[in-house]
Design an enzyme around this catalytic site. Structure first.
Site, mmCIF file in Angstrom:
data_model
loop_
_atom_site.group_PDB
_atom_site.id
_atom_site.type_symbol
_atom_site.label_atom_id
_atom_site.label_comp_id
_atom_site.label_asym_id
_atom_site.label_seq_id
_atom_site.Cartn_x
_atom_site.Cartn_y
_atom_site.Cartn_z
ATOM 1 N N LYS A 42 0.553 -12.044 -11.324
ATOM 2 C CA LYS A 42 1.350 -13.052 -11.982
ATOM 3 C C LYS A 42 1.686 -14.204 -11.034
ATOM 4 O O LYS A 42 2.188 -15.240 -11.440
ATOM 5 C CB LYS A 42 2.685 -12.417 -12.441
ATOM 6 C CG LYS A 42 2.529 -11.223 -13.326
ATOM 7 C CD LYS A 42 3.868 -10.484 -13.465
ATOM 8 C CE LYS A 42 3.634 -9.124 -14.049
ATOM 9 N NZ LYS A 42 4.691 -8.184 -13.631
ATOM 10 N N GLY A 43 1.411 -13.987 -9.752
ATOM 11 C CA GLY A 43 1.891 -14.905 -8.723
ATOM 12 C C GLY A 43 1.445 -16.345 -8.873
ATOM 13 O O GLY A 43 2.180 -17.269 -8.546
ATOM 14 N N ASP A 99 -1.475 -17.463 -5.536
ATOM 15 C CA ASP A 99 -0.239 -18.022 -4.990
ATOM 16 C C ASP A 99 -0.322 -18.199 -3.480
ATOM 17 O O ASP A 99 0.047 -19.229 -2.941
ATOM 18 C CB ASP A 99 0.979 -17.156 -5.380
ATOM 19 C CG ASP A 99 0.790 -15.665 -5.095
ATOM 20 O OD1 ASP A 99 -0.254 -15.282 -4.528
ATOM 21 O OD2 ASP A 99 1.690 -14.885 -5.442
ATOM 22 N N ASP A 102 -2.847 -14.283 2.302
ATOM 23 C CA ASP A 102 -2.157 -13.553 3.373
ATOM 24 C C ASP A 102 -3.206 -12.790 4.181
ATOM 25 O O ASP A 102 -3.839 -13.346 5.081
ATOM 26 C CB ASP A 102 -1.094 -12.647 2.743
ATOM 27 C CG ASP A 102 -0.257 -11.884 3.753
ATOM 28 O OD1 ASP A 102 -0.325 -12.206 4.952
ATOM 29 O OD2 ASP A 102 0.473 -10.960 3.366
ATOM 30 N N LYS A 130 -0.921 -18.326 4.831
ATOM 31 C CA LYS A 130 -0.189 -17.931 6.034
ATOM 32 C C LYS A 130 -1.082 -18.090 7.260
ATOM 33 O O LYS A 130 -2.251 -17.722 7.230
ATOM 34 C CB LYS A 130 0.269 -16.474 5.916
ATOM 35 C CG LYS A 130 1.424 -16.312 4.973
ATOM 36 C CD LYS A 130 2.041 -14.937 5.067
ATOM 37 C CE LYS A 130 3.119 -14.795 4.014
ATOM 38 N NZ LYS A 130 3.683 -13.451 3.950
ATOM 39 N N PHE A 151 7.774 -13.879 5.147
ATOM 40 C CA PHE A 151 7.798 -13.558 3.723
ATOM 41 C C PHE A 151 8.571 -14.607 2.941
ATOM 42 O O PHE A 151 9.701 -14.937 3.277
ATOM 43 C CB PHE A 151 8.408 -12.168 3.502
ATOM 44 C CG PHE A 151 8.164 -11.661 2.111
ATOM 45 C CD1 PHE A 151 6.942 -11.094 1.775
ATOM 46 C CD2 PHE A 151 9.139 -11.788 1.133
ATOM 47 C CE1 PHE A 151 6.702 -10.652 0.480
ATOM 48 C CE2 PHE A 151 8.903 -11.342 -0.164
ATOM 49 C CZ PHE A 151 7.684 -10.774 -0.485
ATOM 50 N N VAL A 152 7.962 -15.136 1.895
ATOM 51 C CA VAL A 152 8.587 -16.194 1.092
ATOM 52 C C VAL A 152 8.592 -15.816 -0.387
ATOM 53 O O VAL A 152 7.793 -14.995 -0.824
ATOM 54 C CB VAL A 152 7.863 -17.544 1.280
ATOM 55 C CG1 VAL A 152 7.989 -18.044 2.711
ATOM 56 C CG2 VAL A 152 6.378 -17.434 0.891
ATOM 57 N N ASP A 158 7.046 -13.419 -5.698
ATOM 58 C CA ASP A 158 8.151 -12.508 -5.964
ATOM 59 C C ASP A 158 8.486 -11.610 -4.781
ATOM 60 O O ASP A 158 7.678 -11.414 -3.872
ATOM 61 C CB ASP A 158 7.783 -11.596 -7.140
ATOM 62 C CG ASP A 158 6.737 -10.549 -6.732
ATOM 63 O OD1 ASP A 158 5.653 -10.956 -6.282
ATOM 64 O OD2 ASP A 158 7.021 -9.338 -6.849
ATOM 65 N N ARG A 164 10.456 -15.301 -9.083
ATOM 66 C CA ARG A 164 9.261 -16.087 -9.429
ATOM 67 C C ARG A 164 9.637 -17.417 -10.067
ATOM 68 O O ARG A 164 8.880 -18.378 -10.024
ATOM 69 C CB ARG A 164 8.386 -15.318 -10.419
ATOM 70 C CG ARG A 164 7.744 -14.061 -9.860
ATOM 71 C CD ARG A 164 6.674 -13.576 -10.827
ATOM 72 N NE ARG A 164 6.275 -12.193 -10.603
ATOM 73 C CZ ARG A 164 5.354 -11.801 -9.731
ATOM 74 N NH1 ARG A 164 4.752 -12.693 -8.972
ATOM 75 N NH2 ARG A 164 5.043 -10.532 -9.607
HETATM 76 P P1 IMP Z 1 -3.467 -10.643 0.481
HETATM 77 O O1 IMP Z 1 -4.357 -9.806 -0.381
HETATM 78 O O2 IMP Z 1 -2.883 -9.860 1.603
HETATM 79 O O3 IMP Z 1 -4.074 -11.943 0.935
HETATM 80 O O4 IMP Z 1 -2.183 -10.963 -0.341
HETATM 81 C C1 IMP Z 1 -2.156 -11.722 -1.461
HETATM 82 C C2 IMP Z 1 -1.007 -11.290 -2.346
HETATM 83 O O5 IMP Z 1 0.083 -10.716 -1.609
HETATM 84 C C3 IMP Z 1 -0.426 -12.481 -3.026
HETATM 85 O O6 IMP Z 1 -1.085 -12.726 -4.247
HETATM 86 C C4 IMP Z 1 1.028 -12.096 -3.203
HETATM 87 O O7 IMP Z 1 1.219 -11.431 -4.430
HETATM 88 C C5 IMP Z 1 1.338 -11.151 -2.083
HETATM 89 N N1 IMP Z 1 2.054 -11.801 -0.952
HETATM 90 C C6 IMP Z 1 1.590 -12.017 0.291
HETATM 91 N N2 IMP Z 1 2.497 -12.648 1.043
HETATM 92 C C7 IMP Z 1 3.582 -12.823 0.263
HETATM 93 C C8 IMP Z 1 4.872 -13.449 0.484
HETATM 94 O O8 IMP Z 1 5.216 -13.978 1.538
HETATM 95 N N3 IMP Z 1 5.724 -13.433 -0.578
HETATM 96 C C9 IMP Z 1 5.410 -12.871 -1.784
HETATM 97 N N4 IMP Z 1 4.212 -12.309 -2.039
HETATM 98 C C10 IMP Z 1 3.309 -12.285 -1.009
HETATM 99 MG MG MG Z 2 3.206 -10.384 -5.529
#
Ligand code: IMP
Ligand code: MG
Length: 179
Positions: A42-43, A99, A102, A130, A151-152, A158, A164
């Site tokens: 949903k992000g 969104d 990371d 990030k 973390f944001v 969320d 959100r």
């Molecule tokens: P990745 O797969 O580790 O790149 O993470 C992507 C997902 O992690 C995003 O779609 C978010 O839902 C969640 N996420 C990563 N960092 C944050 C943050 O700082 N705040 C909230 N959600 C995050």
């Molecule tokens: Mg999330």
């Protein structure tokens, strides 16, 4: 709710101004023909809704539900596809919107799956990226803002399903995260 935040990292006005620029870049890079926008729920819902309305072009919208198991404030390592079937992207030029980039696992898995479905081209756009070493080597062609590895929440992002709906991006107070 207001008392839950440590500081506003990116204001609503700054987001709006940056979206104008991103939309301009996207329009420039895809001068003609339809594109398929795949929104990671949903992000990316808020980001995608605001960005799409700045793209006066032929566009089809698909949503993809993926869980990356961020129950807390760190990534767990598994990406699960929750929909019964993948969107039909055969031969399409796809723009995936998320969104935040990371670890890169989510976008890495999604881009791989969409290529597997026969997409002609897959590019990625994220509201935030990030600054960190990614576990999955993935690049986003369109990045709203690069932020430090913290973390944001807000603007779609969320913490345990909350925040959100904030119109800006903020960091949470430690007490809220530890609670
Ligand atoms: P990745 O797969 O580790 O790149 O993470 C992507 C997902 O992690 C995003 O779609 C978010 O839902 C969640 N996420 C990563 N960092 C944050 C943050 O700082 N705040 C909230 N959600 C995050
Ligand atoms: Mg999330």
């Amino acid at each position: 709710m207001e008392g839950d935040f440590e500081r506003v990292l990116i204001s609503g006005d700054a987001i709006a101004a940056r979206l104008d620029e991103l939309a301009h870049e996207i329009q420039r890079d895809y001068p003609r023909g339809p594109i398929t926008v795949v929104v990671l729920m949903k992000g990316a819902l808020v980001f995608a809704a605001d960005l799409m309305r700045r793209l006066p072009r032929l566009l089809e919208l698909e949503c993809l539900n993926v869980a990356s198991y961020h129950g807390a404030t760190t990534s767990s390592g598994t990406v699960e596809f929750l929909d019964a079937r993948m969107p039909d992207v055969r031969g399409r030029r796809v723009l995936v919107l998320d969104d935040i980039l990371d670890t890169g696992r989510t976008l890495g898995a999604v881009v791989g799956a969409l290529r597997g479905e026969g997409a002609e081209e897959v590019r990625c756009g994220v509201m935030l990226a990030k600054e960190r070493v990614r576990e999955h080597d993935i690049r986003a062609e369109y990045v709203g803002f690069r932020i430090e590895d913290e973390f944001v929440v807000g603007y779609g992002l969320d913490y345990r399903g909350r925040y959100r709906n904030l119109p800006y991006i903020a960091t949470l107070r430690r007490e809220v995260v530890d609670a």
